[in-house]
Design an enzyme around this catalytic site. Structure first.
Site, PDB file in Angstrom:
ATOM      1  N   GLU A   3    -101.329  49.039 -97.154  1.00 25.53           N
ATOM      2  CA  GLU A   3    -101.315  47.554 -97.171  1.00 25.53           C
ATOM      3  C   GLU A   3    -102.568  46.919 -96.868  1.00 25.53           C
ATOM      4  O   GLU A   3    -102.704  45.877 -96.251  1.00 25.53           O
ATOM      5  CB  GLU A   3    -100.133  47.047 -96.277  1.00 25.53           C
ATOM      6  CG  GLU A   3     -98.750  47.620 -96.661  1.00 25.53           C
ATOM      7  CD  GLU A   3     -97.738  46.969 -95.492  1.00 25.53           C
ATOM      8  OE1 GLU A   3     -96.683  46.563 -95.894  1.00 25.53           O
ATOM      9  OE2 GLU A   3     -97.873  46.936 -94.281  1.00 25.53           O
ATOM     10  N   ASP A  19     -88.992  51.353 -96.455  1.00 25.79           N
ATOM     11  CA  ASP A  19     -89.505  50.228 -95.284  1.00 25.79           C
ATOM     12  C   ASP A  19     -88.152  50.029 -94.453  1.00 25.79           C
ATOM     13  O   ASP A  19     -87.777  48.566 -94.692  1.00 25.79           O
ATOM     14  CB  ASP A  19     -90.109  49.296 -95.888  1.00 25.79           C
ATOM     15  CG  ASP A  19     -90.979  48.335 -94.963  1.00 25.79           C
ATOM     16  OD1 ASP A  19     -90.901  48.780 -93.798  1.00 25.79           O
ATOM     17  OD2 ASP A  19     -91.390  47.340 -95.293  1.00 25.79           O
ATOM     18  N   GLU A  41     -85.874  43.315 -88.870  1.00 24.11           N
ATOM     19  CA  GLU A  41     -86.909  42.825 -90.018  1.00 24.11           C
ATOM     20  C   GLU A  41     -86.049  42.618 -91.448  1.00 24.11           C
ATOM     21  O   GLU A  41     -86.209  41.384 -91.820  1.00 24.11           O
ATOM     22  CB  GLU A  41     -88.068  43.265 -90.311  1.00 24.11           C
ATOM     23  CG  GLU A  41     -88.988  42.929 -91.250  1.00 24.11           C
ATOM     24  CD  GLU A  41     -90.271  43.824 -91.724  1.00 24.11           C
ATOM     25  OE1 GLU A  41     -90.977  43.544 -92.679  1.00 24.11           O
ATOM     26  OE2 GLU A  41     -90.473  44.677 -90.890  1.00 24.11           O
TER      27      GLU A  41
END
Length: 716
Positions: A305, A379, A407
């Site tokens: 990332e 993820d 999340e």
């Protein structure tokens, strides 16, 4: 008449209103237990006999007095010898001659294990809490208090426990400006502007809570690290926190930015094979240990990332990790190198990339390097199959990384007990060495004989008064700690302990709430990503449904990449006829996951592209089953609300009202998820809704028009 009135007034005065609670005390509430039960327990805690004090043993002694005083209404007296029945003897063979004289078998307990045993001392009945190390005695105290908190018998005790995992750590994604990436519980706990001079009492309470479940490490800063975290100005602040945590057995770790030598000292390279770069890291590590003698080591996110890393110089992950490991080794520190990586090139399947990058490096890492691997290959989705790296790198220690902060599971307002998710992953069988090669056995070292073992949780803790943003999110912190101590434990049993310690031991409350918690994770899977779907959340903020999103420049950042729905069918073909990601698993697992007739429904669309009219095990078509699952998820939240509405008599008003409100939010958002996804997929599948099914409340255009620029917890 006057006598009757006086009696009435006295009765009213004796009725104590329920104490207002805000959740700050977590599961360490120590509220007075019923008189009859307290009377039965008091003979087991008449006096406390503790040996020579150290900071850790002082913390253990204080916790025991605090807990017994709160639970039983009076703390035991303290003395240097057992003088009557009911003494609690606390210490280690080196701190207490009394403990040494009992000649207890503490072999094999290490420094963190403990014994709790009913014994006789000088003719008196006593309970001994003993360990080889001070921190083991502290853990034993919390275990003893848990017995009282959950109303277990104290007679004839013979408990012998030690952690099965060495590094049990929380990763705080906290930034130096006190924002928290993917944080839904307020600002960072760490008051960087006032450190090191002001040490908030909350730091000690944080340490107590972690020690109570056996967590022994904390990474203070975000994995998307800034170099300034390693500057002396911030190292002295980290050292101040380490001083608070030390008596509770908690070591401080830091996320290290790989390019720190350039950003802090002006070097022109961070090539891990450059002698000048290696010297910089040695000097920096020496500086850290001068300030923090028990510093744990570094957590590193590299070449992922956009983060810098060794691949920027044509070097491998092993080259980068080993450079840091060599600097830490003289001090006993470790490197936790994250395996969450994917290249900057467009992949055929993002789920394959970590395996492709790391398996060729098996056996090439230093002995003080451990790879930190997410529970699944994408993820932190509501459900993923276990990561194929587990069982595929027998020469390299691996630790599992779970995300406590939700999340992708509704943030703090959705009640989702993650103990069920943790247990599902830990019990998954990799078949690396035949049947029984579970992920738990990979990460506790027993499968391949590794001594360095670990389990990490991305913290859900912030400055909110209740620590985690909601009352029930505390259970995920608690469950993580308990499972890190022993990955073989039952998520249901852990939930029951948490409910008893956090609310009440009344079975009329405990049984329905535990059932509600155990069903909650499956509910969120159904109303968000059923049947193996994944990553349908809004881009960036990950709040709410956006299965239609194809706006980001890289394909694997968009939901459409993962579901691949069109008029013919839906799902990501990872079988041998597709990306063949299934081949990264051991042959028996690959054979099951890769076979459309054998793959569990839970992973169907993760591994296969399936026609809309495919007949499911339920007898429904895939389209009808998808609609059924989305609707069932909403129905489960409605059931949770009904359950909770019937429990107001057992909970203080403040915590009851908060959970009531949050369950209302969860139902609204579950309905939104259900309706938006059905509206989108129906437009693609071009099939009618099953008979009797309620249509979405709005058009697809309405759902696509929603925007959330200020959703919390976004990455900066």
């Amino acid at each position: 008449m006057l006598a009757a009135l006086a009696a009435l007034l006295l009765a009213v005065a004796c009725v104590r209103p329920a104490r207002a609670e805000d959740g700050y005390d977590l599961w360490l509430r120590y509220r007075p237990i019923a008189a009859a039960q307290a009377q039965a327990y008091r003979p087991f805690a008449t006096q406390l006999v503790a040996g020579r004090s150290t900071p850790t043993l002082a913390a253990a002694r204080d916790e025991l007095l605090r807990g017994l005083g709160g639970l039983l209404g009076a703390a035991p007296s303290s003395s240097g010898a057992v003088t009557r029945d009911g003494a609690v003897v606390l210490g280690t063979p080196t701190s207490s001659s009394l403990v040494a004289g009992l000649h207890l078998d503490t072999a094999g307990l290490g420094r963190e294990g403990y014994l709790i045993r009913s014994v006789r001392v000088d003719g008196h009945a006593a309970t001994v809490i003993a360990a080889n190390g001070d921190v083991g005695a502290l853990y034993g105290v919390f275990r003893f208090l848990r017995l009282l908190q959950t109303r277990q018998p104290l007679a004839h005790l013979d408990i012998r426990e030690q952690p099965k995992v060495q590094v049990r750590i929380l990763d705080h994604w906290d930034n130096l400006d006190r924002s928290v990436e993917r944080g839904y519980a307020g600002q960072s706990l760490w008051g960087w502007p006032t450190l090191p001079d002001y040490l908030a009492p909350r730091y000690t309470d944080y340490a107590r809570a972690n020690a109570s479940v056996g967590i022994n490490g904390t990474v203070l800063n975000n994995v998307n690290a800034v170099a300034l975290s390693l500057d002396e100005r911030y190292l002295v602040k980290a050292a101040a926190l380490a001083k608070v945590f030390r008596p509770y057995g908690i070591r401080v770790y830091l996320s290290a930015r790989f390019s720190a030598p350039i950003e802090l000292s002006g070097l022109h390279s961070t090539d891990p094979l450059d002698p000048q770069v290696r010297r910089w890291w040695r000097d920096k590590v020496d500086e850290i240990y001068r300030l923090i003698p028990d510093f744990g080591g570094f957590l590193v996110k590299a070449n992922s990332e956009g983060q810098p890393g060794p691949q920027d110089y044509g070097r491998s992950h092993a080259d980068g990790a080993n450079m840091l490991a060599d600097a830490l080794a003289p001090h006993g520190g470790i490197v936790m190198w994250r395996a969450f990586v994917y290249s900057d090139k467009q992949p055929d399947d993002r789920a394959k990339q970590a395996y492709q990058e790391f398996v060729p490096l098996d056996g090439k890492f230093r002995g003080n390097v451990i790879l930190q691997v997410k529970n699944g290959p994408i993820d932190f989705q509501p459900r993923e199959p276990f990561h194929p790296l587990f069982g595929a790198m027998p020469k390299t220690p691996l630790m599992v990384e779970f995300q406590l902060t939700k999340e992708y599971l509704g943030f703090a307002t959705h009640l989702v007990y993650l103990g069920a998710l943790f247990e599902e992953t830990l019990r998954a069988d990799t078949w690396a060495h035949g049947k029984g090669s579970t992920v738990a056995r990979v990460i506790d070292g027993s499968l391949d004989g590794h001594r360095l073992t670990g389990m990490a949780g991305v913290a859900n803790i912030g400055s909110d008064r209740n620590w985690t943003g909601s009352q029930f999110d505390q259970a995920n912190w608690y469950a993580f700690g308990r499972l890190a101590w022993d990955p073989q434990q039952s998520a249901r049993a852990i939930a029951a302990d948490w409910v008893r310690m956090t609310y009440t031991n009344d079975p009329r409350f405990v049984a329905p709430v535990v059932d509600m918690m155990m069903a909650s994770r499956e509910a969120v899977v159904d109303y968000m990503t059923p049947l193996g779907l994944a990553h349908l959340m809004g881009a960036g903020h990950h709040y709410g449904p956006a299965p239609w999103d194809d706006s980001l420049p890289r394909a694997d950042w968009n939901p459409v990449y993962y579901h691949r729905a069109d008029a013919q069918g839906i799902g990501f073909d990872r079988s041998a006829s597709g990306s063949n990601a299934v081949a990264q698993y051991a042959a028996p697992v690959a054979a099951q996951f890769g076979d459309l007739t054998r793959v569990p429904d839970e992973y169907l669309l993760w591994f296969h592209r399936v026609p809309w009219d495919y007949r499911m095990r339920s007898g429904r078509t895939l389209w009808d089953e998808l609609v059924h699952r989305y609707t069932h998820g909403v129905d489960e939240v409605k059931r949770m609300r009904r359950t909770w509405r019937g429990l107001s008599a057992y909970v203080d008003k403040e915590r009851y009202d908060e959970t009531t409100a949050f369950l209302g939010i969860q139902q609204q958002e579950a309905q939104w998820w259900r309706d938006a996804c059905i509206a989108y997929f129906q437009g693609i599948a071009r099939r009618p809704l099953p008979a009797g099914v309620e249509p979405p409340a709005h058009t697809l255009t309405y759902y696509e028009s929603l925007s959330f620029p200020y959703a919390p917890g976004q990455a900066k």
